[in-house]
Design a protein around this motif. Structure first.
Motif, PDB file in Angstrom:
ATOM      1  N   LYS A  75       0.836  -1.221   0.000  1.00  0.00           N
ATOM      2  CA  LYS A  75       0.000   0.000   0.000  1.00  0.00           C
ATOM      3  C   LYS A  75       0.857   1.251   0.000  1.00  0.00           C
ATOM      4  O   LYS A  75       0.650   2.165  -0.799  1.00  0.00           O
ATOM      5  N   SER A  76       1.849   1.269   0.907  1.00  0.00           N
ATOM      6  CA  SER A  76       2.709   2.461   0.982  1.00  0.00           C
ATOM      7  C   SER A  76       3.544   2.601  -0.279  1.00  0.00           C
ATOM      8  O   SER A  76       3.793   3.718  -0.740  1.00  0.00           O
ATOM      9  N   SER A  77       3.946   1.471  -0.856  1.00  0.00           N
ATOM     10  CA  SER A  77       4.717   1.539  -2.105  1.00  0.00           C
ATOM     11  C   SER A  77       3.866   2.170  -3.206  1.00  0.00           C
ATOM     12  O   SER A  77       4.333   3.008  -3.978  1.00  0.00           O
TER      13      SER A  77
ATOM     14  N   GLY B 251       3.155  -4.419   9.014  1.00  0.00           N
ATOM     15  CA  GLY B 251       2.739  -3.516  10.112  1.00  0.00           C
ATOM     16  C   GLY B 251       3.585  -2.267  10.168  1.00  0.00           C
ATOM     17  O   GLY B 251       3.691  -1.622  11.215  1.00  0.00           O
ATOM     18  N   THR B 252       4.197  -1.903   9.034  1.00  0.00           N
ATOM     19  CA  THR B 252       5.061  -0.714   9.009  1.00  0.00           C
ATOM     20  C   THR B 252       4.243   0.557   9.204  1.00  0.00           C
ATOM     21  O   THR B 252       4.573   1.403  10.012  1.00  0.00           O
ATOM     22  N   THR B 253       3.159   0.699   8.418  1.00  0.00           N
ATOM     23  CA  THR B 253       2.336   1.903   8.532  1.00  0.00           C
ATOM     24  C   THR B 253       1.374   1.716   9.689  1.00  0.00           C
ATOM     25  O   THR B 253       0.607   0.756   9.723  1.00  0.00           O
TER      26      THR B 253
ATOM     27  N   ASP C   1       5.993  -8.320 -10.532  1.00  0.00           N
ATOM     28  CA  ASP C   1       7.375  -8.679 -10.866  1.00  0.00           C
ATOM     29  C   ASP C   1       7.813 -10.000 -10.232  1.00  0.00           C
ATOM     30  O   ASP C   1       8.817 -10.590 -10.619  1.00  0.00           O
TER      31      ASP C   1
HETATM   32  N1  LIG Z   1       8.583  -7.559  -5.353  1.00  0.00           N
HETATM   33  C1  LIG Z   1       7.779  -6.599  -4.986  1.00  0.00           C
HETATM   34  N2  LIG Z   1       7.790  -6.165  -3.738  1.00  0.00           N
HETATM   35  C2  LIG Z   1       6.941  -5.165  -3.393  1.00  0.00           C
HETATM   36  C3  LIG Z   1       6.068  -4.571  -4.318  1.00  0.00           C
HETATM   37  N3  LIG Z   1       5.366  -3.602  -3.692  1.00  0.00           N
HETATM   38  C4  LIG Z   1       5.805  -3.613  -2.413  1.00  0.00           C
HETATM   39  N4  LIG Z   1       6.757  -4.547  -2.230  1.00  0.00           N
HETATM   40  C5  LIG Z   1       7.479  -4.873  -1.007  1.00  0.00           C
HETATM   41  O1  LIG Z   1       6.575  -5.314  -0.030  1.00  0.00           O
HETATM   42  C6  LIG Z   1       6.988  -4.893   1.258  1.00  0.00           C
HETATM   43  C7  LIG Z   1       5.869  -4.119   1.897  1.00  0.00           C
HETATM   44  O2  LIG Z   1       5.633  -2.947   1.167  1.00  0.00           O
HETATM   45  P1  LIG Z   1       4.857  -1.712   1.786  1.00  0.00           P
HETATM   46  O3  LIG Z   1       4.627  -0.756   0.686  1.00  0.00           O
HETATM   47  O4  LIG Z   1       5.528  -1.231   2.997  1.00  0.00           O
HETATM   48  O5  LIG Z   1       3.519  -2.447   2.174  1.00  0.00           O
HETATM   49  P2  LIG Z   1       2.288  -1.915   3.051  1.00  0.00           P
HETATM   50  O6  LIG Z   1       1.078  -2.529   2.463  1.00  0.00           O
HETATM   51  O7  LIG Z   1       2.317  -0.457   3.143  1.00  0.00           O
HETATM   52  O8  LIG Z   1       2.592  -2.575   4.434  1.00  0.00           O
HETATM   53  P3  LIG Z   1       2.106  -2.110   5.901  1.00  0.00           P
HETATM   54  O9  LIG Z   1       2.340  -0.668   6.023  1.00  0.00           O
HETATM   55  O10 LIG Z   1       2.960  -2.908   6.777  1.00  0.00           O
HETATM   56  O11 LIG Z   1       0.672  -2.485   6.024  1.00  0.00           O
HETATM   57  C8  LIG Z   1       8.241  -4.047   1.037  1.00  0.00           C
HETATM   58  O12 LIG Z   1       9.364  -4.859   1.261  1.00  0.00           O
HETATM   59  C9  LIG Z   1       8.123  -3.645  -0.423  1.00  0.00           C
HETATM   60  O13 LIG Z   1       9.395  -3.413  -1.014  1.00  0.00           O
HETATM   61  C10 LIG Z   1       6.098  -5.056  -5.667  1.00  0.00           C
HETATM   62  O14 LIG Z   1       5.386  -4.609  -6.565  1.00  0.00           O
HETATM   63  N5  LIG Z   1       6.971  -6.070  -5.936  1.00  0.00           N
END
Ligand SMILES: Nc1nc2c(ncn2[C@@H]2O[C@H](COP(=O)(O)OP(=O)(O)OP(=O)(O)O)[C@@H](O)[C@H]2O)c(=O)[nH]1
Ligand SMILES: [Mg+2]
Length: 455
Positions: A236-238, A256-258, A340
């Motif tokens: 999500k954050s990405s 659980g980062t965010t 990817d």
């Molecule tokens: N290979 C790959 N990894 C991804 C992709 N998008 C996110 N990630 C990885 O997934 C992990 C979590 O990504 P975040 O963007 O922090 O995910 P989030 O949903 O915000 O997570 P929380 O904040 O913990 O709920 C990180 O290590 C990112 O690098 C993607 O498209 N491909």
């Protein structure tokens, strides 16, 4: 400033640029003494004197004792070939408070007076440089916060409001015919009169919509929310960072980062949206984490549009299916992320029917453009369409709306058809006036009450 206090014989001055300090400050002077005043405090570097001519010169600003105030650029305009139609001078100096204060002190002691709100524009109007209707539209240009509103203001001349009002007038012509018939058939008049209700209600509804559009524009509508939701670690954050175009929310492999909600403004097809990143949905015992998750869910309920981010290497989980069930009626789309990865598999039938799906990798950026295109299409459809009236037109529409509501009330009270027919004629006339000529008296309050000093 009240109009009766205006003295057109004086030369007026004002800071036309924004709040100080600023890179450049623009001090405007307008009036018959503009050149005379400028000659006493501006000294061109080439050694010439200020002359009544259209020019731009670099030189020194000095106070009356000859002390330097600043080096500055002077633009001079000879009336009627100026914005106000009068002789005008602009000093472009450094945007320092002390420079501007000193310069204005000198202008005051040379007999110029501080301009009131909209006074330059009003002089321009008196000199035939702008029309009342242009002043009205100009007021809206200053209020526009969003590109889409600006486009609506600039396209006012395309006649779409005129067309819309003509359509509404057609409705009232129909009700007029019905009411006039009722006058002739007095025995069955209540059945005839009831036929006038639907077109009248329709007209009232559409008229209110146009008025509402203008009041939302003026008041600044609440910025709609575009909320990103999903399980922890789905990306999500990405995605939030990718859509924003910069690294704003922390991305980490640890789930659980965010923990809190992060909001940033983005523009989609000329409209501002709040892009919202939330904590991943999960069961949690920890109080702080729980609060973050609940907050995320609250934001989801208030979203105008939401994006469910799914880790495409894992597929839909029961928690995500639950989210779709719960919020699937709200406009949304599903992002099948992590394209990817080797383990990624094509989104299957398990995704809810009717959900738009975008496959992408928030990490590499692959597919992000496709998501943008989808989003633009979806969000543009949600933009309030239709013409934006000017403030005067909106006020007149309110008058027409009042007459139509009055007519409806009398119609429902079974008043005599002759009386109703007369009220309908009045309502038609007030609707006609909406697109009529705008006179200066219509806009004076606005110009002197709302326009910036210096405009
Ligand atoms: N290979 C790959 N990894 C991804 C992709 N998008 C996110 N990630 C990885 O997934 C992990 C979590 O990504 P975040 O963007 O922090 O995910 P989030 O949903 O915000 O997570 P929380 O904040 O913990 O709920 C990180 O290590 C990112 O690098 C993607 O498209 N491909
Ligand atoms: Mg996150």
């Amino acid at each position: 400033m009240l109009r009766k206090n205006l003295n057109l014989e004086t030369s007026i001055f004002a800071l036309a640029s924004g709040a100080l300090p600023s890179a450049v400050a623009i001090e405007k002077i307008s009036g018959s003494a503009a050149f005379e005043i400028a000659a006493q405090l501006f000294f061109p570097h080439q050694g010439e004197k200020v002359r009544r001519e259209r020019a731009f010169r670099f030189g020194e600003l000095r106070d009356l004792s000859g002390q330097k105030i600043d080096d500055c650029l002077m633009l001079s305009f000879v009336g009627p070939h100026s914005h106000s139609g009068e002789d005008s001078i602009e000093f472009h100096c450094h945007g320092s408070e002390s420079i501007v204060r000193k310069l204005e002190d000198v202008l005051l002691s040379l007999g110029a007076v501080p301009a009131g709100r909209g006074e330059f524009v009003y002089r321009a109007y008196l000199n035939g440089k702008v029309t009342a209707s242009e002043m009205d539209s100009l007021g809206d240009v200053y209020l526009a916060r969003e590109t889409a509103d600006l486009e609506k203001i600039y396209s006012r001349k395309d006649g779409s409001l005129q067309k819309k009002v003509a359509e509404l007038r057609e409705n009232l012509i129909r009700t007029q015919a019905i009411l006039d018939t009722a006058v002739d058939f007095s025995e069955e008049y209540s059945t005839v009169v009831s036929q006038a209700k639907p077109p009248l209600i329709q007209t009232i509804h559409e008229c209110s919509e146009i008025i509402q559009r203008y009041s939302v524009f003026r008041g600044g509508a609440l910025v709609p929310r575009l909320v990103i939701a999903g399980r922890p670690n789905a990306g999500k954050s990405s995605l939030f960072n990718a859509l924003l175009g910069r690294y704003r929310a922390i991305v980490h492999e640890e789930a659980g980062t965010t923990r809190d909600v992060i909001e940033e403004d983005i523009e989609v097809v000329g409209r501002r949206w709040k892009l919202v990143d939330t904590a991943g949905f999960r069961q949690s015992e920890e109080i702080r984490e729980k609060e973050g998750i609940e907050l995320g869910e609250n934001f989801l309920s208030s979203a105008s549009f939401w994006i469910l981010v799914v880790d495409g290497s894992l597929g839909l989980s029961p928690k995500e299916e639950e989210l779709i069930r719960k919020y699937g009626d709200k406009p949304h789309l599903i992002v099948w992320n992590k394209q990817d990865l080797k383990e990624w598999h094509v989104p299957g039938q398990q995704t809810a029917k009717g959900s738009l799906i975008a496959s992408l990798s928030a990490k590499t950026g692959e597919g992000i453009m496709g998501l943008w295109n989808l989003l633009e299409g979806e969000l543009a459809r949600r933009d309030a369409s239709g013409p934006l009236p000017t403030s005067v037109q909106s006020r007149r529409l309110e008058g027409a709306l009042g007459s139509m509501k009055h007519l409806l009330a009398k119609l429902e009270a079974n008043e005599l058809p002759e009386y109703l027919a007369e009220l309908n004629r009045e309502a038609s006339a007030s609707l006609d006036s909406v697109v009529g000529q705008i006179g200066v008296e219509d806009v004076l309050d606005r110009v002197f009450g709302e326009f910036c000093i210096g405009k």
